[in-house]
Design an enzyme around this catalytic site. Structure first.
Site, PDB file in Angstrom:
ATOM      1  CB  SER A   9      -0.888   0.033   1.371  1.00 46.11           C
ATOM      2  OG  SER A   9      -1.375   1.335   1.428  1.00 46.11           O
ATOM      3  CG  HIS A  34      -3.814  -1.715  -1.795  1.00 47.21           C
ATOM      4  ND1 HIS A  34      -5.036  -2.218  -2.079  1.00 47.21           N
ATOM      5  CD2 HIS A  34      -4.123  -0.789  -0.814  1.00 47.21           C
ATOM      6  CE1 HIS A  34      -5.825  -1.870  -1.450  1.00 47.21           C
ATOM      7  NE2 HIS A  34      -5.539  -1.257  -0.485  1.00 47.21           N
ATOM      8  CG  ASP A  36      -5.151   2.353   0.438  1.00 47.49           C
ATOM      9  OD1 ASP A  36      -5.901   1.520   0.377  1.00 47.49           O
ATOM     10  OD2 ASP A  36      -3.744   2.126   1.243  1.00 47.49           O
ATOM     11  CG  MET A  38      -8.106   7.104   2.370  1.00 46.12           C
ATOM     12  SD  MET A  38      -7.472   7.097   3.807  1.00 46.12           S
ATOM     13  CE  MET A  38      -6.619   5.454   3.872  1.00 46.12           C
ATOM     14  CG  HIS A  67      -9.213   0.152  -0.819  1.00 47.71           C
ATOM     15  ND1 HIS A  67      -8.690   0.101   0.465  1.00 47.71           N
ATOM     16  CD2 HIS A  67     -10.621   0.179  -0.403  1.00 47.71           C
ATOM     17  CE1 HIS A  67      -9.388  -0.064   1.540  1.00 47.71           C
ATOM     18  NE2 HIS A  67     -10.714   0.064   0.861  1.00 47.71           N
ATOM     19  CG  MET A  69     -11.271   3.313   1.784  1.00 47.35           C
ATOM     20  SD  MET A  69      -9.855   3.221   2.835  1.00 47.35           S
ATOM     21  CE  MET A  69      -8.662   3.351   1.503  1.00 47.35           C
ATOM     22  CG  MET A 138     -11.546  -2.918   4.810  1.00 44.04           C
ATOM     23  SD  MET A 138     -10.016  -2.260   4.085  1.00 44.04           S
ATOM     24  CE  MET A 138      -9.318  -1.504   5.252  1.00 44.04           C
ATOM     25  CG  ASP A 176      -6.207  -2.719   2.986  1.00 44.36           C
ATOM     26  OD1 ASP A 176      -5.346  -2.467   3.745  1.00 44.36           O
ATOM     27  OD2 ASP A 176      -6.727  -2.070   2.399  1.00 44.36           O
TER      28      ASP A 176
HETATM   29  C1  DX5 Z   1      -6.445   1.400   5.448  1.00 41.86           C
HETATM   30  C2  DX5 Z   1      -5.855   1.218   4.011  1.00 41.86           C
HETATM   31  C3  DX5 Z   1      -4.712   0.081   4.035  1.00 41.86           C
HETATM   32  C4  DX5 Z   1      -3.570   0.628   4.805  1.00 41.86           C
HETATM   33  C5  DX5 Z   1      -2.631  -0.716   5.311  1.00 41.86           C
HETATM   34  O1  DX5 Z   1      -7.719   2.447   5.133  1.00 41.86           O
HETATM   35  O2  DX5 Z   1      -6.783   0.727   3.202  1.00 41.86           O
HETATM   36  O3  DX5 Z   1      -4.462  -0.066   2.739  1.00 41.86           O
HETATM   37  O4  DX5 Z   1      -2.533   1.635   4.100  1.00 41.86           O
HETATM   38  O5  DX5 Z   1      -1.832  -0.171   6.059  1.00 41.86           O
HETATM   39  P1  DX5 Z   1      -0.924  -1.184   7.193  1.00 41.86           P
HETATM   40  O6  DX5 Z   1      -0.325  -2.263   6.165  1.00 41.86           O
HETATM   41  O7  DX5 Z   1       0.108  -0.302   7.601  1.00 41.86           O
HETATM   42  O8  DX5 Z   1      -2.036  -1.639   8.018  1.00 41.86           O
HETATM   43 ZN    ZN Z   2      -6.445  -0.307   1.027  1.00 45.45          ZN
END
Ligand code: DX5
Ligand code: ZN
Length: 227
Positions: A9, A34, A36, A38, A67, A69, A138, A176
């Site tokens: 990620s 990956h 992310d 947000m 991903h 969010m 998750m 994840d």
């Molecule tokens: C959280 C993200 C993850 C996160 C994982 O909302 O979707 O992808 O970055 O991070 P670690 O591996 O540090 O838990």
């Molecule tokens: Zn993620």
């Protein structure tokens, strides 16, 4: 042995040198980037969008696994498809019309995934398992890297693995949150075959060595080889 995939990620990468970070982590043997996204609305944090996806696309042939969010979902999907995403996953609670969103992602030429928060029930799979390409479980609440793995995710992974195997389709089961060298084997035994890891990988090295992630990615793979 299953076809295990490691998905760093980039949320935990050094954004001041993101291109180098991606090149280094793929050179270390990771399989998937990956990504992310947000929005400070669906989750209480704000990260990166299609412009960053477009900027990193030429750096690697690896799958870019977006991903989302974000809420709402649909408006941003075509932008990520144009920016070179290969897989786009979303949280069913964030879409008013789940089947329509899956269709939209596929019309745009991407694979589609559904993401389940720790307390989101699996019934959202009931009528779409014939259409989706990935299920993302998750194992932390979404919004931040570096959180602790929630063990109940193992039960959820077992339940989804059984459903995927029963349906017979080639669906990636990704996990994840809080994935580390010391728990990845147990998570694989519960049925996951793709492993997102942010802090475990990117905090393992901070220097400019192009091989800086070889050790940690190698350690994750060595654990998977024991499963
Ligand atoms: C959280 C993200 C993850 C996160 C994982 O909302 O979707 O992808 O970055 O991070 P670690 O591996 O540090 O838990
Ligand atoms: Zn993620």
């Amino acid at each position: 042995m299953a076809n295990y995939r490691i998905a760093p990620s980039i949320l935990s990468a050094n954004f001041a040198k993101l291109g180098e970070e991606i090149t280094a982590v793929i050179a270390s043997g990771a399989d998937i980037i990956h990504f992310d996204v947000m929005d400070n609305h669906y989750v209480p944090n704000l990260t990166i969008g299609p412009l960053v996806c477009e900027a990193i696309r030429p750096l690697t042939k690896a799958i870019i696994d977006v991903h989302l969010m974000v809420e709402p979902v649909d408006r941003i999907v075509p932008d990520f498809a144009k920016a070179g995403a290969n897989i786009i996953s979303f949280h069913p609670e964030a879409s008013r019309h789940i089947d329509r969103t899956i269709g939209l992602i596929k019309e745009q030429g991407c694979k589609a995934g559904l993401v389940f928060n720790p307390a989101t029930p699996l019934h959202y799979l009931d009528h779409v398992l014939d259409k989706i390409d990935l299920v993302l479980i998750m194992s932390v609440n979404p919004g931040f890297g570096g959180q602790k793995f929630i063990p109940e995710a193992l039960n959820k992974l077992r339940a989804v693995r059984a459903r995927i195997d029963a349906c017979g389709r080639d669906i990636i089961l990704e996990v994840d949150g809080g994935v580390k060298v010391d728990n990845i084997a147990e998570i694989a035994r519960a049925g996951a075959d793709a492993f997102v890891a942010g802090s475990a990988i990117f905090s393992a090295a901070k220097d400019s060595d192009p091989h800086r992630y070889d050790t940690v990615v190698g350690a994750l793979r060595a654990e998977l080889a024991k499963v």
